[in-house]
Design an enzyme around this catalytic site. Structure first.
Site, mmCIF file in Angstrom:
data_model
loop_
_atom_site.group_PDB
_atom_site.id
_atom_site.type_symbol
_atom_site.label_atom_id
_atom_site.label_comp_id
_atom_site.label_asym_id
_atom_site.label_seq_id
_atom_site.Cartn_x
_atom_site.Cartn_y
_atom_site.Cartn_z
ATOM 1 N N PRO A 183 -21.664 1.643 130.366
ATOM 2 C CA PRO A 183 -21.035 0.382 130.790
ATOM 3 C C PRO A 183 -19.663 0.206 130.152
ATOM 4 C CG PRO A 183 -23.143 -0.019 129.650
ATOM 5 C CD PRO A 183 -22.850 1.442 129.553
ATOM 6 N N GLU A 184 -18.666 -0.090 130.981
ATOM 7 C CA GLU A 184 -17.312 -0.344 130.504
ATOM 8 C C GLU A 184 -17.038 -1.843 130.650
ATOM 9 O OE1 GLU A 184 -14.570 2.478 132.327
ATOM 10 O OE2 GLU A 184 -16.163 3.952 132.523
#
Ligand SMILES: [Zn+2]
Length: 292
Positions: free
Chosen positions: A2-3
């Site tokens: 996840p960014e």
């Protein structure tokens, strides 16, 4: 992994559902995952706010008001330092997920920490790779975390200017531009997906040395980073492999990707085959025609 857009989407889904709920108890099934350097109590915390910085989530917790009978409960016997508030930092890393359950269910195989909520449900921290961490801090002590304390500006923040990116490229002139984008001290929150997509939109070869890129190109890249991140938040993130938000829903930005994981497919711009190479130790996708 996840960014920024995925972590922001998780934050938004969670805050809508659990702000002002009480965490009655934090249950830890795997001791490595929950870190508690300030010996914070694991009971009765009101969720005042959930913030995001880079890829970190910060829960602002305040001691929940208890009635007298509850006050005499086991809490006082635990020798925990009594604090009125604390900050819970969540770093999802590779495969970490925070999932809301409406009812208490059997913990899943990879549920490492469970937050029992006053509404009868739970927030479960699930992580197959187990690199994710949850750390409880006395207020202000979150800056003892080196990774957090040294984060660069937010891509959508007022301090992330074109000049900042130009200066950053000067500072890391020997590094590849992709390496600069992935460096959390240079800019916070960008990972492999949004680095590749931003560089494609700006027409810059990912392996190029940051110091060799003309200012006009860096200005364009600055604009494209902001554009890509804002769009991806609008699409609720990119669901590659296993990313889902706090309610278990997928994002939609994978439908907008031009190059990431598209090696062997035609460039949406010019039809040239997208290639994959290693840059800054990471799989990197680019169009050899559009990116110089
Ligand atoms: Zn192309």
């Amino acid at each position: 992994m996840p960014e920024l857009p995925e972590v922001e989407t998780i934050r938004r889904t969670l805050i809508e559902k659990i702000q002002n709920q009480t965490i009655e108890e934090i249950i830890c099934y795997h001791p490595d995952v929950l870190v508690n350097p300030d010996d914070i109590s694991l009971k009765n915390w009101l969720i005042k706010d959930i913030r995001r910085r880079g890829k970190y989530l910060l829960f602002d917790l305040e001691k929940a008001k208890l009635n007298i009978s509850e006050n005499n409960s086991s809490e006082n016997n635990l020798n925990h330092v009594a604090k009125d508030s604390c900050v819970m930092m969540v770093h999802l890393r590779m495969t970490g997920k925070l999932l809301l359950e409406e009812n208490i269910v059997e913990p899943a195989k990879h549920t490492h920490v469970r937050f029992v909520l006053s509404n009868g449900g739970s927030l479960d921290f699930n992580d197959t790779r187990r690199f994710g961490r949850i750390t409880l801090f006395a207020p202000g002590h979150e800056f003892n975390d080196h990774g957090f304390a040294t984060l660069g500006p937010e891509p959508l923040g007022y301090d992330f200017t074109a000049d900042h990116l130009i200066n950053t490229c000067k500072r890391y002139s020997k590094s590849t531009i992709k390496g600069v984008l992935l460096n959390q001290q240079a800019i916070a929150g960008i990972g492999n997906i949004y680095a590749d997509e931003s560089l494609f939109r700006a027409g810059i070869m990912p392996g190029r040395k940051a110091g060799d890129i003309p200012k006009t190109k860096i200005k364009l890249l600055h604009q494209k980073i902001r554009e890509v991140i804002a769009e991806a938040i609008g699409y609720r993130g990119t669901s590659f492999r296993d990313y889902v938000d706090g309610l278990g829903n997928k994002g939609f930005f994978q439908l907008q990707l031009a190059v990431y994981q598209k090696d062997g497919e035609p460039c949406p711009n010019c039809g040239t085959t997208i290639e994959r190479i290693k840059v800054a130790g990471r799989s990197t996708h680019f169009c050899p025609q559009c990116q110089k």
